[in-house]
Design a protein around this motif. Structure first.
Motif, PDB file in Angstrom:
ATOM      1  N   GLU A  36     -22.690  14.302  -1.294  1.00  0.00           N
ATOM      2  CA  GLU A  36     -22.448  15.716  -1.023  1.00  0.00           C
ATOM      3  C   GLU A  36     -21.212  15.880  -0.147  1.00  0.00           C
ATOM      4  O   GLU A  36     -20.389  16.768  -0.378  1.00  0.00           O
ATOM      5  N   ALA A  37     -21.057  14.998   0.836  1.00  0.00           N
ATOM      6  CA  ALA A  37     -19.880  15.061   1.718  1.00  0.00           C
ATOM      7  C   ALA A  37     -18.608  14.796   0.921  1.00  0.00           C
ATOM      8  O   ALA A  37     -17.593  15.473   1.116  1.00  0.00           O
ATOM      9  N   LYS A  38     -18.644  13.829   0.012  1.00  0.00           N
ATOM     10  CA  LYS A  38     -17.485  13.542  -0.837  1.00  0.00           C
ATOM     11  C   LYS A  38     -17.146  14.748  -1.703  1.00  0.00           C
ATOM     12  O   LYS A  38     -15.990  15.113  -1.848  1.00  0.00           O
ATOM     13  N   ARG A  39     -18.169  15.327  -2.288  1.00  0.00           N
ATOM     14  CA  ARG A  39     -17.974  16.458  -3.184  1.00  0.00           C
ATOM     15  C   ARG A  39     -17.364  17.652  -2.447  1.00  0.00           C
ATOM     16  O   ARG A  39     -16.427  18.269  -2.931  1.00  0.00           O
ATOM     17  N   THR A  40     -17.865  17.949  -1.269  1.00  0.00           N
ATOM     18  CA  THR A  40     -17.362  19.103  -0.530  1.00  0.00           C
ATOM     19  C   THR A  40     -15.980  18.829   0.063  1.00  0.00           C
ATOM     20  O   THR A  40     -15.161  19.729   0.156  1.00  0.00           O
ATOM     21  N   SER A  41     -15.704  17.572   0.426  1.00  0.00           N
ATOM     22  CA  SER A  41     -14.374  17.265   0.995  1.00  0.00           C
ATOM     23  C   SER A  41     -13.300  17.223  -0.083  1.00  0.00           C
ATOM     24  O   SER A  41     -12.144  17.436   0.205  1.00  0.00           O
ATOM     25  N   SER A  42     -13.701  16.982  -1.321  1.00  0.00           N
ATOM     26  CA  SER A  42     -12.718  16.960  -2.404  1.00  0.00           C
ATOM     27  C   SER A  42     -12.508  18.342  -3.005  1.00  0.00           C
ATOM     28  O   SER A  42     -11.757  18.504  -3.956  1.00  0.00           O
TER      29      SER A  42
END
Length: 107
Positions: free
Chosen positions: A98-104
């Protein structure tokens, strides 16, 4: 004052679980890969030792853990710890994804 309830013998537990699953001895035997005579022996306690492989198959058929099938509190505690650890690891993985998805910038 507590009342000690006697533990359900494995033979009785197999019979109960089979009946709850709506299976005949023949049907259970086919699912586990043994003869119906073996199932009858297990349920009558004529055979007190059931191989680990067959215990695993029985647990799978009855949708219980081997610990629950054997009604072993130490194994149940270990299973709970393993499940808790697996759940925590899964939650961490989901959080990282989720962190990867939101940071990208993805939604």
């Amino acid at each position: 004052m507590s009342i000690d309830v006697p533990a359900e013998p494995l033979a009785a537990r197999i019979t109960r679980l089979r009946n709850e699953a709506g299976l005949t001895k023949v049907e259970l035997a086919r699912k586990v890969g043994v003869s119906d005579v073996a199932v009858a022996y297990w349920e009558s306690a004529a055979i007190s030792h059931i191989g680990h492989h067959n215990l695993m198959k029985l647990a799978l058929v009855f949708d219980v853990t081997v610990s629950e099938l054997l009604d072993d509190p130490l194994l149940r505690r270990r299973d709970a710890q393993v499940a808790s650890h697996a759940l925590a690891n899964h939650a961490k993985k989901v959080a990282r994804e989720e962190a990867k998805r939101t940071s990208s910038g993805g939604e």
